[in-house]
Design an enzyme around this catalytic site. Structure first.
Site, PDB file in Angstrom:
ATOM      1  N   ASP A  97       0.799  -1.225   0.000  1.00 28.05           N
ATOM      2  CA  ASP A  97       0.000   0.000   0.000  1.00 28.05           C
ATOM      3  C   ASP A  97       0.833   1.277   0.000  1.00 28.05           C
ATOM      4  O   ASP A  97       0.343   2.341   0.343  1.00 28.05           O
ATOM      5  CB  ASP A  97      -0.909  -0.002   1.237  1.00 28.05           C
ATOM      6  CG  ASP A  97      -0.120  -0.118   2.541  1.00 28.05           C
ATOM      7  OD1 ASP A  97       1.116  -0.049   2.500  1.00 28.05           O
ATOM      8  OD2 ASP A  97      -0.758  -0.278   3.606  1.00 28.05           O
ATOM      9  N   GLU A 119      -0.237  -8.973  -1.586  1.00 26.37           N
ATOM     10  CA  GLU A 119      -0.863  -8.487  -0.337  1.00 26.37           C
ATOM     11  C   GLU A 119      -2.086  -7.622  -0.673  1.00 26.37           C
ATOM     12  O   GLU A 119      -2.219  -6.473  -0.265  1.00 26.37           O
ATOM     13  CB  GLU A 119       0.137  -7.719   0.527  1.00 26.37           C
ATOM     14  CG  GLU A 119      -0.309  -7.568   1.982  1.00 26.37           C
ATOM     15  CD  GLU A 119       0.677  -6.750   2.800  1.00 26.37           C
ATOM     16  OE1 GLU A 119       1.567  -7.358   3.422  1.00 26.37           O
ATOM     17  OE2 GLU A 119       0.571  -5.504   2.817  1.00 26.37           O
ATOM     18  N   GLU A 133      -2.220   5.050   2.971  1.00 26.13           N
ATOM     19  CA  GLU A 133      -2.088   3.670   2.492  1.00 26.13           C
ATOM     20  C   GLU A 133      -3.426   3.007   2.166  1.00 26.13           C
ATOM     21  O   GLU A 133      -3.517   2.195   1.240  1.00 26.13           O
ATOM     22  CB  GLU A 133      -1.317   2.825   3.499  1.00 26.13           C
ATOM     23  CG  GLU A 133       0.157   3.165   3.607  1.00 26.13           C
ATOM     24  CD  GLU A 133       0.458   4.304   4.575  1.00 26.13           C
ATOM     25  OE1 GLU A 133      -0.506   4.921   5.107  1.00 26.13           O
ATOM     26  OE2 GLU A 133       1.634   4.584   4.819  1.00 26.13           O
ATOM     27  N   HIS A 212       5.732   4.630  13.216  1.00 30.14           N
ATOM     28  CA  HIS A 212       6.068   5.543  12.111  1.00 30.14           C
ATOM     29  C   HIS A 212       4.880   6.057  11.326  1.00 30.14           C
ATOM     30  O   HIS A 212       5.047   6.722  10.304  1.00 30.14           O
ATOM     31  CB  HIS A 212       7.020   4.849  11.137  1.00 30.14           C
ATOM     32  CG  HIS A 212       6.370   3.734  10.372  1.00 30.14           C
ATOM     33  ND1 HIS A 212       5.614   3.957   9.254  1.00 30.14           N
ATOM     34  CD2 HIS A 212       6.333   2.409  10.590  1.00 30.14           C
ATOM     35  CE1 HIS A 212       5.141   2.796   8.812  1.00 30.14           C
ATOM     36  NE2 HIS A 212       5.574   1.840   9.607  1.00 30.14           N
ATOM     37  N   ARG A 214       1.978   8.018   9.516  1.00 30.87           N
ATOM     38  CA  ARG A 214       1.727   9.442   9.264  1.00 30.87           C
ATOM     39  C   ARG A 214       0.481   9.948   9.991  1.00 30.87           C
ATOM     40  O   ARG A 214       0.458  11.091  10.447  1.00 30.87           O
ATOM     41  CB  ARG A 214       1.533   9.695   7.761  1.00 30.87           C
ATOM     42  CG  ARG A 214       2.828   9.772   7.004  1.00 30.87           C
ATOM     43  CD  ARG A 214       2.621   9.900   5.504  1.00 30.87           C
ATOM     44  NE  ARG A 214       3.899   9.749   4.829  1.00 30.87           N
ATOM     45  CZ  ARG A 214       4.635  10.763   4.378  1.00 30.87           C
ATOM     46  NH1 ARG A 214       4.220  11.995   4.472  1.00 30.87           N
ATOM     47  NH2 ARG A 214       5.799  10.537   3.799  1.00 30.87           N
ATOM     48  N   HIS A 245      12.604   4.926  13.596  1.00 28.75           N
ATOM     49  CA  HIS A 245      12.453   5.135  12.145  1.00 28.75           C
ATOM     50  C   HIS A 245      13.176   6.429  11.742  1.00 28.75           C
ATOM     51  O   HIS A 245      13.289   7.352  12.546  1.00 28.75           O
ATOM     52  CB  HIS A 245      10.954   5.229  11.831  1.00 28.75           C
ATOM     53  CG  HIS A 245      10.605   5.056  10.383  1.00 28.75           C
ATOM     54  ND1 HIS A 245      10.762   6.059   9.463  1.00 28.75           N
ATOM     55  CD2 HIS A 245      10.110   4.000   9.701  1.00 28.75           C
ATOM     56  CE1 HIS A 245      10.367   5.627   8.268  1.00 28.75           C
ATOM     57  NE2 HIS A 245       9.975   4.371   8.390  1.00 28.75           N
TER      58      HIS A 245
END
Ligand code: UD1
Ligand code: UDP
Length: 376
Positions: A97, A119, A133, A212, A214, A245
Protein backbone atom coordinates in the site's frame (compact mmCIF):
# COMPACT_ATOMS: atom_id res chain seq x y z
CA UNK A 1 10.05 -17.10 -24.35
CA UNK A 2 10.82 -16.18 -20.78
CA UNK A 3 8.16 -14.29 -18.85
CA UNK A 4 9.53 -10.85 -18.02
CA UNK A 5 8.52 -9.76 -14.51
CA UNK A 6 9.27 -6.26 -13.25
CA UNK A 7 9.30 -6.01 -9.44
CA UNK A 8 8.83 -2.50 -8.03
CA UNK A 9 10.28 -1.92 -4.57
CA UNK A 10 10.21 1.39 -2.70
CA UNK A 11 10.47 0.94 1.06
CA UNK A 12 11.78 -1.43 3.76
CA UNK A 13 8.63 -3.57 4.09
CA UNK A 14 8.33 -3.96 0.32
CA UNK A 15 11.93 -5.20 0.14
CA UNK A 16 11.32 -7.76 2.90
CA UNK A 17 8.02 -8.95 1.44
CA UNK A 18 9.08 -9.01 -2.22
CA UNK A 19 12.48 -10.61 -1.60
CA UNK A 20 11.12 -14.17 -1.33
CA UNK A 21 9.30 -13.72 -4.66
CA UNK A 22 12.33 -12.17 -6.40
CA UNK A 23 14.52 -15.03 -5.18
CA UNK A 24 12.00 -17.67 -6.27
CA UNK A 25 11.53 -16.11 -9.74
CA UNK A 26 15.30 -15.73 -10.21
CA UNK A 27 15.66 -19.44 -9.39
CA UNK A 28 13.27 -20.51 -12.16
CA UNK A 29 14.37 -20.58 -15.80
CA UNK A 30 11.00 -19.54 -17.16
CA UNK A 31 11.30 -15.99 -15.76
CA UNK A 32 13.39 -12.96 -16.58
CA UNK A 33 13.24 -10.99 -13.31
CA UNK A 34 14.02 -7.28 -13.18
CA UNK A 35 13.96 -5.25 -9.97
CA UNK A 36 13.30 -1.52 -9.99
CA UNK A 37 13.92 0.30 -6.72
CA UNK A 38 12.17 3.66 -6.54
CA UNK A 39 14.23 4.20 -3.38
CA UNK A 40 11.36 6.06 -1.75
CA UNK A 41 13.42 4.89 1.26
CA UNK A 42 17.19 4.97 0.91
CA UNK A 43 19.01 3.59 3.95
CA UNK A 44 16.10 1.41 5.14
CA UNK A 45 15.66 -0.05 1.67
CA UNK A 46 19.35 -0.74 1.15
CA UNK A 47 19.57 -2.50 4.54
CA UNK A 48 16.66 -4.78 3.66
CA UNK A 49 17.78 -5.56 0.09
CA UNK A 50 21.26 -6.41 1.28
CA UNK A 51 20.09 -9.08 3.74
CA UNK A 52 18.47 -10.94 0.83
CA UNK A 53 21.33 -10.33 -1.62
CA UNK A 54 19.11 -8.38 -4.04
CA UNK A 55 20.64 -5.82 -6.40
CA UNK A 56 18.13 -3.73 -8.38
CA UNK A 57 18.77 -3.35 -12.10
CA UNK A 58 17.16 0.11 -11.92
CA UNK A 59 17.34 2.59 -9.05
CA UNK A 60 15.35 5.84 -9.28
CA UNK A 61 16.93 7.18 -6.07
CA UNK A 62 13.96 9.49 -5.39
CA UNK A 63 14.12 9.91 -1.60
CA UNK A 64 14.49 13.43 -0.23
CA UNK A 65 14.52 14.31 3.48
CA UNK A 66 11.04 15.20 4.73
CA UNK A 67 9.45 14.40 1.36
CA UNK A 68 5.76 15.15 0.79
CA UNK A 69 3.40 12.54 -0.61
CA UNK A 70 2.94 14.56 -3.81
CA UNK A 71 6.71 14.80 -4.34
CA UNK A 72 7.19 11.05 -3.90
CA UNK A 73 4.29 10.34 -6.25
CA UNK A 74 5.52 12.68 -8.98
CA UNK A 75 9.11 11.45 -8.89
CA UNK A 76 8.17 7.77 -8.66
CA UNK A 77 5.59 7.77 -11.43
CA UNK A 78 7.83 9.70 -13.84
CA UNK A 79 10.84 7.48 -13.17
CA UNK A 80 8.83 4.27 -13.32
CA UNK A 81 7.30 5.25 -16.65
CA UNK A 82 10.78 5.50 -18.18
CA UNK A 83 11.82 2.13 -16.77
CA UNK A 84 8.60 0.43 -17.90
CA UNK A 85 8.88 1.84 -21.41
CA UNK A 86 12.43 0.52 -21.63
CA UNK A 87 11.96 -2.89 -19.95
CA UNK A 88 8.53 -3.65 -21.49
CA UNK A 89 7.67 -6.29 -18.84
CA UNK A 90 4.93 -8.87 -19.28
CA UNK A 91 3.83 -8.26 -15.69
CA UNK A 92 4.64 -5.64 -13.07
CA UNK A 93 4.50 -6.82 -9.46
CA UNK A 94 3.75 -4.30 -6.73
CA UNK A 95 3.35 -5.02 -3.04
CA UNK A 96 1.08 -3.58 -0.38
CA UNK A 97 0.00 0.00 0.00
CA UNK A 98 2.93 2.37 -0.32
CA UNK A 99 3.11 5.28 -2.71
CA UNK A 100 5.75 3.39 -4.72
CA UNK A 101 3.34 0.46 -5.07
CA UNK A 102 0.52 2.74 -6.21
CA UNK A 103 2.84 4.48 -8.70
CA UNK A 104 4.09 1.11 -10.00
CA UNK A 105 0.49 0.08 -10.69
CA UNK A 106 -0.54 3.42 -12.21
CA UNK A 107 2.55 3.72 -14.45
CA UNK A 108 2.05 0.13 -15.66
CA UNK A 109 -1.59 0.82 -16.42
CA UNK A 110 -0.60 3.84 -18.54
CA UNK A 111 1.57 1.47 -20.62
CA UNK A 112 -1.01 -1.39 -20.79
CA UNK A 113 1.17 -3.72 -18.71
CA UNK A 114 -0.43 -6.50 -16.63
CA UNK A 115 -0.30 -5.79 -12.90
CA UNK A 116 0.06 -8.31 -10.06
CA UNK A 117 -0.77 -7.01 -6.58
CA UNK A 118 0.94 -8.80 -3.71
CA UNK A 119 -0.86 -8.49 -0.34
CA UNK A 120 -4.19 -7.51 -1.90
CA UNK A 121 -7.54 -7.07 -0.18
CA UNK A 122 -6.59 -5.52 3.16
CA UNK A 123 -9.03 -2.78 4.19
CA UNK A 124 -9.90 -0.68 7.23
CA UNK A 125 -12.82 1.01 5.45
CA UNK A 126 -11.53 4.41 6.65
CA UNK A 127 -9.91 6.37 3.82
CA UNK A 128 -7.70 8.30 6.26
CA UNK A 129 -6.41 5.34 8.31
CA UNK A 130 -3.84 4.23 7.50
CA UNK A 131 -3.09 7.42 5.56
CA UNK A 132 -2.50 7.45 2.63
CA UNK A 133 -2.09 3.67 2.49
CA UNK A 134 -5.78 2.68 2.67
CA UNK A 135 -6.50 4.57 -0.55
CA UNK A 136 -3.25 3.46 -2.20
CA UNK A 137 -4.25 -0.15 -1.62
CA UNK A 138 -7.84 0.32 -2.76
CA UNK A 139 -6.71 2.11 -5.94
CA UNK A 140 -4.16 -0.61 -6.73
CA UNK A 141 -7.04 -3.06 -6.30
CA UNK A 142 -8.95 -1.30 -9.09
CA UNK A 143 -5.91 -1.32 -11.39
CA UNK A 144 -4.53 -4.82 -10.80
CA UNK A 145 -5.13 -7.84 -13.07
CA UNK A 146 -4.04 -10.44 -10.51
CA UNK A 147 -4.64 -10.13 -6.78
CA UNK A 148 -2.53 -12.14 -4.34
CA UNK A 149 -4.62 -12.25 -1.18
CA UNK A 150 -2.78 -13.26 2.01
CA UNK A 151 -5.80 -14.52 3.98
CA UNK A 152 -9.36 -15.73 3.42
CA UNK A 153 -10.56 -12.47 4.95
CA UNK A 154 -8.64 -10.45 2.33
CA UNK A 155 -9.86 -12.75 -0.45
CA UNK A 156 -13.47 -12.29 0.63
CA UNK A 157 -13.08 -8.51 0.64
CA UNK A 158 -11.91 -8.64 -2.98
CA UNK A 159 -14.75 -10.92 -4.00
CA UNK A 160 -17.26 -8.58 -2.33
CA UNK A 161 -15.75 -5.77 -4.42
CA UNK A 162 -16.72 -7.74 -7.57
CA UNK A 163 -13.16 -8.66 -8.56
CA UNK A 164 -13.17 -11.62 -10.98
CA UNK A 165 -12.73 -14.70 -8.71
CA UNK A 166 -10.30 -16.24 -11.23
CA UNK A 167 -7.99 -13.26 -10.73
CA UNK A 168 -7.92 -13.65 -6.93
CA UNK A 169 -5.26 -16.03 -5.61
CA UNK A 170 -5.18 -17.01 -1.93
CA UNK A 171 -1.47 -17.48 -1.23
CA UNK A 172 -0.60 -16.30 2.30
CA UNK A 173 1.73 -13.42 3.03
CA UNK A 174 5.31 -13.51 1.77
CA UNK A 175 6.44 -11.81 4.99
CA UNK A 176 6.14 -15.23 6.63
CA UNK A 177 8.46 -16.74 4.00
CA UNK A 178 11.02 -14.04 4.85
CA UNK A 179 10.47 -14.33 8.59
CA UNK A 180 10.84 -18.11 8.78
CA UNK A 181 13.99 -18.01 6.69
CA UNK A 182 15.60 -15.34 8.86
CA UNK A 183 14.26 -16.79 12.12
CA UNK A 184 15.95 -20.11 11.39
CA UNK A 185 19.23 -18.31 10.72
CA UNK A 186 19.12 -16.19 13.88
CA UNK A 187 18.12 -19.19 16.01
CA UNK A 188 21.33 -20.93 14.95
CA UNK A 189 23.66 -17.93 15.30
CA UNK A 190 22.82 -14.77 17.26
CA UNK A 191 23.18 -11.86 14.84
CA UNK A 192 25.33 -8.85 15.62
CA UNK A 193 23.40 -6.50 17.93
CA UNK A 194 24.13 -2.81 18.60
CA UNK A 195 27.04 -2.40 21.05
CA UNK A 196 26.04 -3.00 24.66
CA UNK A 197 22.45 -4.01 23.92
CA UNK A 198 22.72 -7.65 24.98
CA UNK A 199 24.40 -6.59 28.25
CA UNK A 200 21.66 -4.04 28.90
CA UNK A 201 18.81 -6.49 28.40
CA UNK A 202 20.45 -9.50 30.09
CA UNK A 203 17.60 -11.72 31.37
CA UNK A 204 15.14 -8.89 32.05
CA UNK A 205 11.71 -8.41 30.51
CA UNK A 206 11.94 -6.34 27.36
CA UNK A 207 9.49 -4.24 25.39
CA UNK A 208 10.35 -3.81 21.70
CA UNK A 209 8.87 -0.67 20.15
CA UNK A 210 8.42 0.64 16.59
CA UNK A 211 6.27 3.49 15.30
CA UNK A 212 6.07 5.54 12.11
CA UNK A 213 2.49 6.10 10.87
CA UNK A 214 1.73 9.44 9.26
CA UNK A 215 -1.81 9.61 10.71
CA UNK A 216 -0.27 9.59 14.22
CA UNK A 217 2.20 12.44 13.67
CA UNK A 218 1.84 15.35 16.09
CA UNK A 219 -0.27 14.84 19.20
CA UNK A 220 -0.74 11.10 18.65
CA UNK A 221 3.00 10.51 18.57
CA UNK A 222 3.52 12.69 21.66
CA UNK A 223 0.91 10.60 23.52
CA UNK A 224 2.53 7.33 22.44
CA UNK A 225 5.91 8.52 23.70
CA UNK A 226 4.49 9.85 26.97
CA UNK A 227 2.81 6.49 27.60
CA UNK A 228 6.09 4.62 27.00
CA UNK A 229 7.85 6.99 29.40
CA UNK A 230 5.13 6.54 32.05
CA UNK A 231 5.49 2.75 31.95
CA UNK A 232 9.30 2.89 31.88
CA UNK A 233 9.19 5.10 34.99
CA UNK A 234 6.96 2.67 36.88
CA UNK A 235 8.51 -0.66 35.76
CA UNK A 236 12.07 -0.59 37.05
CA UNK A 237 12.84 -4.20 36.02
CA UNK A 238 11.90 -3.80 32.38
CA UNK A 239 14.10 -2.67 29.48
CA UNK A 240 12.65 -0.80 26.49
CA UNK A 241 14.32 -1.08 23.07
CA UNK A 242 13.20 1.30 20.31
CA UNK A 243 14.82 1.22 16.84
CA UNK A 244 13.73 4.69 15.72
CA UNK A 245 12.45 5.14 12.15
CA UNK A 246 14.46 7.64 10.07
CA UNK A 247 11.51 9.93 9.41
CA UNK A 248 12.30 13.32 11.07
CA UNK A 249 8.63 13.60 12.15
CA UNK A 250 9.22 10.46 14.22
CA UNK A 251 12.72 11.18 15.48
CA UNK A 252 12.01 14.63 16.92
CA UNK A 253 9.31 13.63 19.48
CA UNK A 254 10.94 10.29 20.23
CA UNK A 255 14.33 11.84 21.02
CA UNK A 256 12.76 14.73 22.96
CA UNK A 257 10.40 12.66 25.13
CA UNK A 258 12.25 9.35 25.48
CA UNK A 259 15.91 10.37 25.10
CA UNK A 260 18.13 9.99 28.17
CA UNK A 261 15.84 7.63 30.08
CA UNK A 262 17.94 4.98 31.87
CA UNK A 263 15.78 2.05 30.75
CA UNK A 264 14.84 3.19 27.24
CA UNK A 265 17.41 2.34 24.60
CA UNK A 266 16.86 4.41 21.44
CA UNK A 267 18.78 2.81 18.60
CA UNK A 268 19.07 3.18 14.83
CA UNK A 269 16.78 1.05 12.62
CA UNK A 270 18.03 -2.52 12.61
CA UNK A 271 18.68 -4.82 9.72
CA UNK A 272 16.12 -7.61 9.51
CA UNK A 273 18.17 -10.30 11.25
CA UNK A 274 18.78 -8.52 14.59
CA UNK A 275 15.24 -7.15 14.46
CA UNK A 276 13.78 -10.66 14.15
CA UNK A 277 16.06 -11.80 16.98
CA UNK A 278 14.75 -8.97 19.18
CA UNK A 279 11.11 -9.70 18.29
CA UNK A 280 11.70 -13.28 19.32
CA UNK A 281 13.37 -12.15 22.56
CA UNK A 282 10.73 -9.52 23.44
CA UNK A 283 8.27 -9.90 26.30
CA UNK A 284 5.81 -7.56 24.60
CA UNK A 285 5.90 -5.74 21.26
CA UNK A 286 4.44 -2.24 20.99
CA UNK A 287 4.03 -1.10 17.38
CA UNK A 288 2.00 0.57 14.68
CA UNK A 289 3.75 -1.44 11.94
CA UNK A 290 1.80 -3.56 9.50
CA UNK A 291 4.58 -6.10 8.98
CA UNK A 292 5.27 -6.55 12.68
CA UNK A 293 1.56 -7.29 13.30
CA UNK A 294 1.87 -10.10 10.75
CA UNK A 295 5.13 -11.49 12.10
CA UNK A 296 4.18 -11.57 15.79
CA UNK A 297 1.67 -14.49 15.69
CA UNK A 298 4.26 -16.75 14.02
CA UNK A 299 6.63 -15.95 16.88
CA UNK A 300 3.87 -16.29 19.53
CA UNK A 301 4.43 -12.73 20.79
CA UNK A 302 1.86 -10.42 22.39
CA UNK A 303 1.49 -7.21 20.40
CA UNK A 304 -0.15 -3.95 21.38
CA UNK A 305 -1.06 -2.11 18.20
CA UNK A 306 -0.86 1.67 18.58
CA UNK A 307 -3.60 2.41 16.06
CA UNK A 308 -7.36 2.96 16.25
CA UNK A 309 -8.08 0.49 13.49
CA UNK A 310 -6.25 -2.24 11.60
CA UNK A 311 -6.54 -3.78 8.14
CA UNK A 312 -5.06 -6.95 9.67
CA UNK A 313 -7.82 -8.30 11.96
CA UNK A 314 -6.34 -11.81 11.79
CA UNK A 315 -3.77 -11.02 14.50
CA UNK A 316 -6.51 -9.81 16.81
CA UNK A 317 -8.69 -12.84 16.03
CA UNK A 318 -5.71 -15.13 16.71
CA UNK A 319 -5.41 -13.47 20.12
CA UNK A 320 -1.86 -12.17 19.66
CA UNK A 321 -2.75 -8.52 19.08
CA UNK A 322 -4.81 -5.84 20.85
CA UNK A 323 -5.63 -2.38 19.51
CA UNK A 324 -4.66 0.34 21.98
CA UNK A 325 -4.88 3.44 19.78
CA UNK A 326 -2.58 6.40 20.33
CA UNK A 327 -4.18 7.21 23.67
CA UNK A 328 -1.72 7.75 26.53
CA UNK A 329 -3.91 6.24 29.23
CA UNK A 330 -4.96 3.19 27.24
CA UNK A 331 -1.42 2.35 26.11
CA UNK A 332 -0.15 2.79 29.69
CA UNK A 333 -2.90 0.58 31.15
CA UNK A 334 -2.57 -2.23 28.62
CA UNK A 335 1.23 -2.30 28.60
CA UNK A 336 1.36 -2.26 32.41
CA UNK A 337 -1.19 -5.09 32.53
CA UNK A 338 0.87 -7.27 30.19
CA UNK A 339 4.12 -6.55 32.02
CA UNK A 340 2.72 -7.21 35.49
CA UNK A 341 0.41 -10.18 34.77
CA UNK A 342 2.12 -13.18 33.17
CA UNK A 343 -1.33 -14.79 32.78
CA UNK A 344 -2.44 -11.91 30.52
CA UNK A 345 0.66 -12.41 28.39
CA UNK A 346 0.14 -16.15 28.19
CA UNK A 347 -3.40 -15.57 26.86
CA UNK A 348 -1.80 -13.75 23.89
CA UNK A 349 1.32 -15.85 23.45
CA UNK A 350 0.23 -18.95 21.55
CA UNK A 351 1.94 -19.47 18.20
CA UNK A 352 -0.36 -19.37 15.18
CA UNK A 353 0.05 -18.69 11.47
CA UNK A 354 -2.98 -16.73 10.26
CA UNK A 355 -0.86 -14.90 7.68
CA UNK A 356 0.76 -17.83 5.91
CA UNK A 357 2.92 -20.93 6.12
CA UNK A 358 6.09 -19.75 4.37
CA UNK A 359 5.18 -20.98 0.88
CA UNK A 360 3.65 -17.80 -0.55
CA UNK A 361 6.48 -16.98 -2.94
CA UNK A 362 6.33 -20.45 -4.50
CA UNK A 363 2.57 -20.14 -4.90
CA UNK A 364 2.87 -16.70 -6.51
CA UNK A 365 5.57 -17.92 -8.92
CA UNK A 366 3.32 -20.87 -9.85
CA UNK A 367 0.48 -18.46 -10.68
CA UNK A 368 2.78 -16.17 -12.69
CA UNK A 369 3.99 -19.15 -14.71
CA UNK A 370 0.42 -19.95 -15.76
CA UNK A 371 -1.43 -16.69 -16.29
CA UNK A 372 -2.54 -15.67 -19.75
CA UNK A 373 -0.23 -12.81 -20.72
CA UNK A 374 -2.51 -11.73 -23.55
CA UNK A 375 -5.47 -11.07 -21.22
CA UNK A 376 -5.06 -7.48 -20.02
C1 UD1 B 1 6.54 4.71 4.04
C2 UD1 B 1 5.18 4.25 3.50
C3 UD1 B 1 4.44 3.44 4.57
C4 UD1 B 1 5.31 2.31 5.11
C5 UD1 B 1 6.62 2.88 5.59
C6 UD1 B 1 7.52 1.77 6.04
C7 UD1 B 1 4.00 5.72 1.95
C8 UD1 B 1 3.12 6.89 1.80
N1 UD1 B 1 4.35 5.41 3.19
O1 UD1 B 1 6.29 5.63 5.08
O2 UD1 B 1 3.27 2.88 3.98
O3 UD1 B 1 4.62 1.71 6.18
O4 UD1 B 1 7.26 3.58 4.51
O5 UD1 B 1 8.56 2.24 6.85
O6 UD1 B 1 4.37 5.11 0.98
N2 UD1 B 1 13.73 8.42 5.65
C9 UD1 B 1 15.12 8.41 5.57
N3 UD1 B 1 15.74 7.24 5.15
C10 UD1 B 1 15.04 6.13 4.84
C11 UD1 B 1 13.64 6.15 4.95
C12 UD1 B 1 13.00 7.31 5.34
O7 UD1 B 1 15.78 9.39 5.85
O8 UD1 B 1 15.66 5.11 4.48
C13 UD1 B 1 13.05 9.68 6.06
C14 UD1 B 1 13.14 10.77 4.97
O9 UD1 B 1 13.24 12.04 5.60
C15 UD1 B 1 11.79 10.64 4.26
C16 UD1 B 1 10.89 10.31 5.43
O10 UD1 B 1 11.66 9.42 6.25
O11 UD1 B 1 11.43 11.82 3.58
C17 UD1 B 1 9.56 9.68 5.09
O12 UD1 B 1 9.70 8.59 4.20
P1 UD1 B 1 8.41 8.12 3.31
O13 UD1 B 1 8.77 6.93 2.51
O14 UD1 B 1 7.83 9.29 2.59
O15 UD1 B 1 7.33 7.74 4.38
P2 UD1 B 1 7.32 6.69 5.57
O16 UD1 B 1 6.63 7.39 6.67
O17 UD1 B 1 8.65 6.10 5.77
N1 UDP C 1 11.89 -4.07 10.68
C1 UDP C 1 13.28 -4.17 10.58
N2 UDP C 1 14.05 -3.34 11.37
C2 UDP C 1 13.52 -2.43 12.22
C3 UDP C 1 12.10 -2.34 12.30
C4 UDP C 1 11.32 -3.16 11.50
O1 UDP C 1 13.81 -4.99 9.84
O2 UDP C 1 14.28 -1.72 12.90
C5 UDP C 1 11.07 -4.94 9.81
C6 UDP C 1 9.91 -5.66 10.47
O3 UDP C 1 10.29 -6.93 10.98
C7 UDP C 1 8.90 -5.78 9.32
C8 UDP C 1 9.15 -4.54 8.50
O4 UDP C 1 10.46 -4.09 8.86
O5 UDP C 1 9.16 -6.92 8.51
C9 UDP C 1 8.12 -3.50 8.82
O6 UDP C 1 8.49 -2.28 8.29
P1 UDP C 1 7.78 -0.92 8.73
O7 UDP C 1 7.29 -1.03 10.13
O8 UDP C 1 8.73 0.16 8.38
O9 UDP C 1 6.57 -0.81 7.70
P2 UDP C 1 5.06 -1.37 7.71
O10 UDP C 1 5.09 -2.84 7.88
O11 UDP C 1 4.34 -0.65 8.80
O12 UDP C 1 4.55 -0.95 6.37
Amino acid sequence: MKRKILIVIGTRPEAIKLAPIAIELQRRDEFDTIICATAQHRELLDQALQIFGLVPEHDLNIMKPGQTLAEVTARAITGLDLVISKVKPDVTLVQGDTTSAFCGAMASHYRHILIGHVEAGLRTGNKYAPFPEEMNRRLIGRLADHHFAPTTHARDVLLREQINPEAVHLVGNTVIDALLWVRDRVMKTTPELPAGLADTIRDQDMVLITGHRRESFGLGFEDMCQAIRDVADSQSNVQFVYPVHLNPEVREPVNRILGGHPRIKLIEPLTYEPFVWLMNRATVILTDSGGVQEEAPSLGKPVLVMRDTTERPEGIDAGNARLVGVNRQRITEQLTLLLTCPGEREKMASISNPFGDGTSAIQIADVLAKIDLAAG
